[in-house]
Scaffold this motif. Structure first.
Motif, PDB file in Angstrom:
ATOM      1  N   GLY A 130       0.812  -1.221   0.000  1.00 48.49           N
ATOM      2  CA  GLY A 130       0.000   0.000   0.000  1.00 48.49           C
ATOM      3  C   GLY A 130       0.839   1.261   0.000  1.00 48.49           C
ATOM      4  O   GLY A 130       0.563   2.209  -0.749  1.00 48.49           O
ATOM      5  N   LEU A 131       1.872   1.286   0.827  1.00 45.09           N
ATOM      6  CA  LEU A 131       2.739   2.475   0.879  1.00 45.09           C
ATOM      7  C   LEU A 131       3.536   2.635  -0.414  1.00 45.09           C
ATOM      8  O   LEU A 131       3.713   3.750  -0.901  1.00 45.09           O
ATOM      9  N   VAL A 132       3.997   1.522  -0.964  1.00 46.65           N
ATOM     10  CA  VAL A 132       4.732   1.591  -2.227  1.00 46.65           C
ATOM     11  C   VAL A 132       3.818   2.096  -3.342  1.00 46.65           C
ATOM     12  O   VAL A 132       4.190   3.004  -4.105  1.00 46.65           O
ATOM     13  N   LEU A 133       2.616   1.523  -3.442  1.00 47.40           N
ATOM     14  CA  LEU A 133       1.683   1.958  -4.484  1.00 47.40           C
ATOM     15  C   LEU A 133       1.282   3.418  -4.310  1.00 47.40           C
ATOM     16  O   LEU A 133       1.265   4.186  -5.279  1.00 47.40           O
ATOM     17  N   GLY A 134       0.959   3.792  -3.088  1.00 47.19           N
ATOM     18  CA  GLY A 134       0.565   5.174  -2.824  1.00 47.19           C
ATOM     19  C   GLY A 134       1.666   6.156  -3.161  1.00 47.19           C
ATOM     20  O   GLY A 134       1.424   7.219  -3.757  1.00 47.19           O
TER      21      GLY A 134
ATOM     22  N   ALA B 257      -3.274  10.611   3.062  1.00 47.66           N
ATOM     23  CA  ALA B 257      -4.448   9.954   3.646  1.00 47.66           C
ATOM     24  C   ALA B 257      -4.908   8.784   2.776  1.00 47.66           C
ATOM     25  O   ALA B 257      -5.244   7.710   3.289  1.00 47.66           O
ATOM     26  N   ALA B 258      -4.898   8.962   1.471  1.00 50.86           N
ATOM     27  CA  ALA B 258      -5.296   7.878   0.565  1.00 50.86           C
ATOM     28  C   ALA B 258      -4.300   6.721   0.636  1.00 50.86           C
ATOM     29  O   ALA B 258      -4.687   5.548   0.604  1.00 50.86           O
ATOM     30  N   THR B 259      -3.025   7.046   0.737  1.00 49.13           N
ATOM     31  CA  THR B 259      -1.995   6.014   0.857  1.00 49.13           C
ATOM     32  C   THR B 259      -2.205   5.191   2.117  1.00 49.13           C
ATOM     33  O   THR B 259      -2.105   3.960   2.098  1.00 49.13           O
ATOM     34  N   VAL B 260      -2.513   5.845   3.218  1.00 51.44           N
ATOM     35  CA  VAL B 260      -2.766   5.131   4.478  1.00 51.44           C
ATOM     36  C   VAL B 260      -3.987   4.227   4.341  1.00 51.44           C
ATOM     37  O   VAL B 260      -3.965   3.069   4.770  1.00 51.44           O
TER      38      VAL B 260
ATOM     39  N   MET C  70       6.268  10.043   5.005  1.00 53.83           N
ATOM     40  CA  MET C  70       5.199   9.820   4.031  1.00 53.83           C
ATOM     41  C   MET C  70       5.485  10.504   2.695  1.00 53.83           C
ATOM     42  O   MET C  70       4.944  10.098   1.673  1.00 53.83           O
ATOM     43  N   ASP C  71       6.317  11.499   2.707  1.00 51.08           N
ATOM     44  CA  ASP C  71       6.628  12.220   1.481  1.00 51.08           C
ATOM     45  C   ASP C  71       7.946  11.778   0.849  1.00 51.08           C
ATOM     46  O   ASP C  71       8.297  12.242  -0.238  1.00 51.08           O
ATOM     47  N   ALA C  72       8.650  10.888   1.539  1.00 53.98           N
ATOM     48  CA  ALA C  72       9.925  10.398   1.005  1.00 53.98           C
ATOM     49  C   ALA C  72       9.649   9.465  -0.177  1.00 53.98           C
ATOM     50  O   ALA C  72       8.652   8.759  -0.206  1.00 53.98           O
TER      51      ALA C  72
END
Length: 150
Positions: A31-35, A43-46, A105-107
């Motif tokens: 999920g984090l990789v895709l987001g 928020a969508a990534t989480v 989250m922005d990295a």
């Protein structure tokens, strides 16, 4: 009614948590990789990470339970009973950690900060969830529900 499991050991709880963490981590990382790769808002990534963590967590449990011959609907009920609390605690902890680390989250995917924050969040989730699983197994809940189907 559930039966008490007075012998619920830390080893049993750690194994149950590791099993749960495996599915949770697959979904969380994916999920984090895709987001991140698709530039989704944080928020969508989480949300994507949480949905995938539950999906993979339940899926791994169902895979084992289905081998015992249960129908898919019954296996899904077992997975819900076995994993919901454990996955929920892990998701609260690991997403809180990742969101709390400045810039994580922005990295980008090539950033050490991204991957280190993810490892730290999953390790923290494991440490916090082991006692939860020990308590639940000791009361015949959580992963104790699965043991009769392996």
């Amino acid at each position: 009614m559930t039966t008490s499991q007075p012998g619920a050991s830390w080893t049993t709880a750690a194994r149950a948590t590791l099993h749960c963490l495996t599915g949770c981590a697959i979904g969380e990382v994916l999920g984090l990789v895709l987001g991140t790769a698709f530039g989704l808002p944080n928020a969508a990534t989480v949300v994507v990470s949480i949905v995938l963590a539950f999906g993979f967590g339940y899926g791994l449990t169902m895979r084992g339970v289905l081998k015992s011959g249960l129908a898919p609907a019954a296996a899904f009920k077992i997975a819900l009973a076995a994993d919901t609390v454990s996955i929920a605690v892990m998701e609260i902890v690991d997403n809180t950690v990742v969101v709390a680390i400045p810039g994580a989250m922005d990295a980008g995917l090539s950033s050490a900060l991204f991957w280190l924050s993810l490892v730290l969040s999953l390790a923290g989730a494991f440490v916090i969830t082991v006692p939860v699983n020990k308590w639940m197994i000791g009361r015949g809940r959580g992963h104790a529900v699965v043991h009769g189907h392996h």
